[in-house]
Structures are given as structure tokens and as C-alpha cells.
Enzyme design. Structure first.
Site: not given
Ligand SMILES: Cc1cc2nc3c(=O)[nH]c(=O)nc-3n(C[C@H](O)[C@H](O)[C@H](O)COP(=O)(O)O)c2cc1C
Length: 214
Positions: A9, A190-193
Site C-alpha cells: 500500500k 511514501p517510499n517507506r520513509l
């Protein structure tokens, strides 16, 4: 085997940044909890996982309902002789966990636990519907029982016994207050950050916060 590798997701609903957070984590909790309560996609915002440490060195987790929170801590009610109750009586510690998927938020709370005052447990017990009060009396929570009938016949007997009487709160049923010493707020990004802000109680009075890598 079902492969879930592509089940992912994008987290993009909000952010958690130092200039916007509260200095006191209970106030931060309050902001997020109210968002969760108001969110129509969340049916039980006050449902939380409670983990306790067991003798085999493995934690055990189950859901309970948060029933109150104050600057002092987070209150829930249970059976003191249950598996969680016995663990808490031994270690006086637990980890509470909230996850609100539709807000992309989790909160992890490490806390010292104490029983709440008896009059608080009495007050909450008697505020519950009579069926729930009797349920608490009937159930030897976490113990093995022969069958469902064991509970239902006991309930029927007690319904008669207490037809026009107040149900006394069982001595082994009541509240715990979890007094936090560490609270982490996680906001999906976003971007797993992702954003992670952890508050730690220093010297028993001052909350200090810092950012953790996602
Ligand atoms: C959403 C939800 C809320 C629950 N709330 C409570 C609660 O407030 N108190 C409680 O004792 N058990 C509650 N339960 C049941 C517990 O998860 C658990 O089965 C029970 O307390 C026995 O746990 P134990 O054997 O680990 O002590 C709830 C379960 C769910 C799924």
C-alpha cells in the site's frame, strides 16, 4: 502457499513533523485518538492490543478496550486472575498497541501497570449493562471450562439470583492503569520513509522526544 509479495500500500495520508507535534505525548495521543474516533472507517478506535511477558520469555498479546485515559495513563478493565492479569501482577508491565489502518497510524506504549482504585472499578462495573456484569461474574476468564453449557447454565442461575438486585463486582475483576514511560507515534509516509517520533519519560517527569529511522 499464497504469495503476498505484491500486496503493498502507498502511505500518503498525513505526516508527523517536529514543528507540529505536542510536547506532551498524552496530548499527541489525544489528537490522534480523536481523529480515529471521528473516522467513519474505524469502528472501535479504542480497541488496543496489550502484550504481557510470560514465564517462557515469549510475550502474549490480546485485544482489550481502552476505557479512559488521563495525563497519568491508560485504563482498561479485565479479570485480575486471567492470563494477562497474572502476568501483570508479576511484572507490572505491558505494551499497548493501537493500529488505525485508515489513518496509516500506529502507537506503541510501554507502561508500568497498577490496579485502579476499587471505587473506580465499582463505578465502571455498575455502569455496564446487567448482562455484561453477569458475564464477568460467570466467566473464570482464561481457565479451561468443560463446554459452553457451563457458562450458559451459570448465567441462567445468576439471572434469577440477581433479578431485582444489584450485581456486586467480583473482587477479581477491575481496572488497570498503564502509566506510560515510552510512547512511539508512527505515521505512514511514501517510499517507506515513515515518520516515527518516540517520547521517553526522563527523571519520571519530563517527556523528551526524538525521531527514529523508519
Ligand atoms: C475488540 C476486543 C475487545 C476486547 N476487550 C476486552 C476487554 O476490555 N477486557 C477483557 O478482559 N477482554 C477483552 N477482550 C477479550 C480479550 O482479547 C481476551 O480474549 C481475554 O481478555 C482473555 O485474555 P487472556 O487469557 O490473555 O488474559 C476483547 C477482545 C476483542 C477482540
Amino acid at each position: 502457499m499464497e504469495n503476498l509479495h505484491d500486496k503493498r500500500k502507498v502511505y500518503e495520508k498525513s505526516q508527523l513533523i517536529e514543528s507540529e507535534i505536542k510536547q506532551n505525548p498524552i496530548e499527541q495521543f489525544r489528537d490522534w485518538f480523536l481523529d480515529a474516533v471521528e473516522n467513519p472507517a474505524i469502528s472501535e478506535a479504542n480497541a488496543m492490543a496489550v502484550s504481557t511477558m510470560e514465564d517462557d520469555g515469549c510475550p502474549r498479546t490480546r485485544m482489550v478496550l481502552l476505557k479512559a485515559y488521563t495525563y497519568e495513563g491508560f485504563i482498561f478493565y479485565t479479570n485480575y486472575d486471567s492470563r494477562k492479569g497474572r502476568a501483570i501482577e508479576k511484572t507490572h508491565k505491558a505494551c499497548l498497541h493501537f493500529f488505525w489502518p485508515s489513518l496509516e497510524r500506529q502507537i506503541i506504549i510501554k507502561a508500568n501497570l497498577e490496579r485502579v482504585a476499587e471505587n473506580l472499578s465499582d463505578g465502571y462495573f455498575h455502569s455496564r449493562p446487567k448482562g455484561s456484569q453477569l458475564g464477568a461474574v460467570v466467566s473464570p476468564q482464561s481457565q479451561e471450562i468443560p463446554d459452553r453449557e457451563f457458562l450458559e447454565s451459570k448465567l441462567k442461575d445468576l439471572e434469577k439470583q440477581f433479578e431485582n438486585k444489584e450485581v456486586p463486582r467480583p473482587e477479581n475483576w477491575g481496572g488497570y492503569i498503564a502509566k506510560p514511560y515510552e510512547i512511539e507515534f508512527w505515521q505512514g509516509r511514501p517510499n517507506r520513509l515513515h515518520d516515527r517520533i518516540i517520547y521517553k519519560l526522563e527523571g519520571g517527569i519530563d517527556w523528551k522526544n526524538s525521531r527514529l529511522a523508519p
